[in-house]
Design an enzyme around this catalytic site. Structure first.
Site, mmCIF file in Angstrom:
data_model
loop_
_atom_site.group_PDB
_atom_site.id
_atom_site.type_symbol
_atom_site.label_atom_id
_atom_site.label_comp_id
_atom_site.label_asym_id
_atom_site.label_seq_id
_atom_site.Cartn_x
_atom_site.Cartn_y
_atom_site.Cartn_z
ATOM 1 N N SER A 1 0.847 -1.183 0.000
ATOM 2 C CA SER A 1 0.000 0.000 0.000
ATOM 3 C C SER A 1 0.892 1.245 0.000
ATOM 4 C CB SER A 1 -0.965 -0.029 1.190
ATOM 5 O OG SER A 1 -1.949 0.964 1.079
ATOM 6 N N ASP B 1 -17.136 -17.204 -10.199
ATOM 7 C CA ASP B 1 -16.204 -18.144 -9.586
ATOM 8 C C ASP B 1 -15.653 -19.145 -10.603
ATOM 9 O OD1 ASP B 1 -14.899 -20.076 -8.114
ATOM 10 O OD2 ASP B 1 -16.567 -20.519 -6.780
ATOM 11 N N ASP C 1 -12.747 -19.405 -14.341
ATOM 12 C CA ASP C 1 -11.360 -19.856 -14.513
ATOM 13 C C ASP C 1 -11.270 -21.366 -14.699
ATOM 14 O OD1 ASP C 1 -12.072 -20.638 -11.965
ATOM 15 O OD2 ASP C 1 -10.179 -20.048 -11.038
ATOM 16 N N ASP D 1 -14.247 -22.772 -6.732
ATOM 17 C CA ASP D 1 -13.525 -22.893 -5.468
ATOM 18 C C ASP D 1 -13.749 -21.707 -4.544
ATOM 19 O OD1 ASP D 1 -12.163 -20.991 -6.890
ATOM 20 O OD2 ASP D 1 -10.274 -22.084 -7.024
ATOM 21 N N VAL E 1 -13.354 -18.580 -5.418
ATOM 22 C CA VAL E 1 -12.409 -17.510 -5.752
ATOM 23 C C VAL E 1 -12.657 -17.029 -7.174
ATOM 24 C CG1 VAL E 1 -9.971 -16.880 -5.992
ATOM 25 C CG2 VAL E 1 -10.669 -18.527 -4.232
ATOM 26 N N ASP F 1 -8.796 -6.243 -4.569
ATOM 27 C CA ASP F 1 -8.438 -5.108 -3.725
ATOM 28 C C ASP F 1 -9.467 -3.995 -3.918
ATOM 29 O OD1 ASP F 1 -7.227 -2.850 -2.520
ATOM 30 O OD2 ASP F 1 -5.223 -3.631 -2.924
ATOM 31 N N HIS G 1 -6.934 -6.126 -0.017
ATOM 32 C CA HIS G 1 -5.884 -5.103 0.082
ATOM 33 C C HIS G 1 -4.776 -5.575 1.011
ATOM 34 C CE1 HIS G 1 -3.986 -1.258 -0.247
ATOM 35 N NE2 HIS G 1 -4.088 -1.027 1.061
#
Length: 581
Positions: A202, A269, A272, A276, A278, A453, A499
């Site tokens: 950051s 999700d 990809d 999972d 994510v 983020d 973040h």
């Protein structure tokens, strides 16, 4: 000046450290004898009476940025002043490892928000890798004082010394003093190499790049996370949510936006190739998911005394958020319009792009509203970082926020960004794209950024990477330019990452915990990190511009090139009449 006694001790006392225990040399006398009194060209005087040394043993430390460890160290702190300045005192602190674990390394660690250091958050990682580990207070008063407290000498008058210290000078001095202090402490001869590293995220990420862009041979390797590039654009842009909501005439309850986020994660999700929890391909989500599909979906959030929005927003960012009532409803077309416009990013009244916002699947942190109990309605919650940037750093008022967003438009934000960009171009913006000298000096840098983020959008790091690539290798074909970049600069986007750490909304994403060790291997042994080790379900991260993809029902993982997806990360800020790198 250092006393004659201390100068003589510098040549005598240090020869014993190799056979001494940590307790033997963690003393004020020994620390004073090895102060970095050599002429380093910094124009400073060290206060020898300020030295302290304290021993810590068997301390358990853990972080997403390093493996859980038990460490011993000596904390040496001293102060110095800049020659010719009145009432100027800077404190530095160096954690020193045991002699048997010292590996001829020094590590600087950075801060976050408006803090120039993160205290003990990152510094243990230096001890873990056998390095002396340093932090600075920037000259702001003490290690707990942040830059905003030192920024104004009085209303209307900037403390430019503090600004340049925060911008880049303090970390330069910390590293130069730290490297020499390391040599002195362990009696490392001038003919032996002391490797120098940096880690921060950051604001700490920006601090690392402030060094790369100016002091090209200072560090052998750096790990920078989610750097606060384009300081004026970044801070002002925190106000974009409320401005977009005002333009659309709708302030959604936080629960409505939270539901949109959750539905986005569920829908994207599997893009990809693996379900999972994510969103590892927010680019495909941007290209194929339509927020309108969420209209009519029910949401519910219980009443809360804490206030804030998804993920429990930090009080510094949303100081005005208070209790929230029970929220029970369905996603509206108006809420979807806010979500869509926010994700698209700021556009001015001429249809030109001002800035970018977080990827789909991120929380709508900068669009969170607060509840007005007097009017029984939702209204904008002005983010503290954005509001303070305007009030303190542009208007030069001793205030931590602006009073309201009334009459503030996207064009207003654009003009504020331009004002800050011009005012702080040489101190805080940190966007110089030609880092050829760093590359020629042999430096290596790894940049990591959480894909979800919500504070510093992941595309911000892509934009700077592409600015460097174009500045240095714009005459090469794209693939050839990436190969050239790979020699010294690699960017890794962390699927699901938030973040500077893992994401409670996408827990399987994880975070890379040994990135400093990776850059050390790259700098010292030439081990090139084609992929980056990660602690999540995806055990290795793809380096930009490659993106993760699973095949065979989620059994086989690969890093693939996808031009359409790559282009979705690329922005041109044509609302400004000068380049924005």
């Amino acid at each position: 000046m250092v006393s004659t006694r201390v100068a003589l001790l510098l040549g005598a006392a240090i020869v014993t450290v190799g056979t001494a225990s940590l307790a033997d040399y963690c003393t004020v006398d020994y620390a004073t004898s090895v102060l970095p009194i050599q002429d380093l060209g910094l124009g400073i005087t060290i206060d020898t009476s300020s030295v302290s040394a304290s021993l810590t043993t068997n301390r358990s430390v853990s972080s997403e940025w390093y493996a859980a460890s038990v460490i011993d160290y000596c904390d040496v702190t001293f102060a110095y002043s800049h020659n010719g300045l009145n009432n100027d005192t800077v404190h530095v602190s160096y954690l020193v490892p045991t002699p048997e674990s010292f590996s001829n390394r020094y590590v600087s660690t950075g801060g976050g928000g408006l803090a120039i250091n993160s205290g003990a958050f990152y510094s243990p990682t230096g001890i873990i890798v056998g390095a002396v580990s340093g932090i600075t207070d920037g000259g702001f008063g003490n290690f707990n004082t942040q830059y905003n407290a030192a920024f104004l000498l009085a209303e209307g008058t900037v403390n430019w010394q503090a600004t340049y210290m925060f911008g880049y000078q303090a970390h330069h001095e910390l590293a130069m003093l730290g490297k020499q202090f390391t040599r002195n402490f362990f009696n490392v001869s001038d003919s032996d190499k002391v490797y120098s590293y940096y880690q921060g995220c950051s604001e700490g990420g920006r601090e690392g790049w402030s060094q790369i862009q100016r002091f090209v041979d200072q560090f052998d390797g750096l790990v920078t996370g989610a750097p606060a590039f384009r300081f004026s654009q970044l801070q002002t842009n925190h106000l974009s949510g409320g401005v977009i909501e005002g333009a659309l005439g709708y302030y959604p309850p936080p629960c409505e936006l939270e539901k949109i986020v959750n539905l986005t994660i569920a829908a994207c999700d599997g893009l990809d190739g693996k379900v999972d929890g994510v969103v590892a391909r927010s680019d495909l989500c941007k290209l194929h998911f339509d927020y309108k599909s969420t209209i009519g979906e029910p949401y519910y959030c219980a009443a809360s005394s804490r206030g804030g929005g998804p993920g429990g927003l930090h009080r510094r960012q949303f100081p005005g958020s208070g209790p929230t009532p029970e929220q029970n409803g369905t996603i509206t077309a108006e809420g979807v319009a806010v979500a869509s416009a926010f994700t698209n990013g700021l556009i001015d009244s001429s249809g030109k792009r001002i800035y970018l916002n977080p990827q789909p699947g991120s929380t709508f942190a900068d669009a969170i509203t607060k509840y007005n109990t007097d009017t029984s309605s939702w209204e904008p919650s002005i983010p503290g970082l954005g509001g303070e940037w305007i009030a303190r750093y542009l208007n030069l008022e001793d205030k931590s926020n602006i009073d309201s967003l009334t009459n503030v438009t996207a064009d207003t934000l654009r003009d504020w960004m331009a004002l800050g960009m011009q005012k702080y171009e040489d101190s805080l913006q940190t966007t110089w794209p030609d880092i050829s000298a760093f590359k020629e000096a042999g430096g290596k840098v790894i940049l990591v950024h959480g894909e979800a983020d919500s504070s510093i959008p992941a595309a911000s790091s892509v934009h700077y990477y592409e600015s460097v690539r174009n500045a240095m290798y714009g005459d090469l074909a794209y693939d050839e330019s990436v190969i050239a970049m790979d020699e010294f600069y690699r960017l890794y986007i962390v699927p699901g990452g938030a973040h500077c750490g893992s994401n409670p909304n996408q827990r399987a994403g994880g975070w890379p915990a040994t990135t400093l060790q990776t850059v050390i291997e790259w700098a010292e042994e030439g081990v090139e990190p084609d992929m980056l080790a990660n602690e999540g379900e995806i055990e290795a991260l793809c380096k930009w511009p490659l993106r993760p993809l699973w095949s065979g029902d989620g059994e086989n993982f690969d890093c693939v090139s996808d031009e359409a997806s790559r282009e979705s990360w690329i922005y041109t800020f044509d609302a400004f009449k000068v380049p924005v790198y």
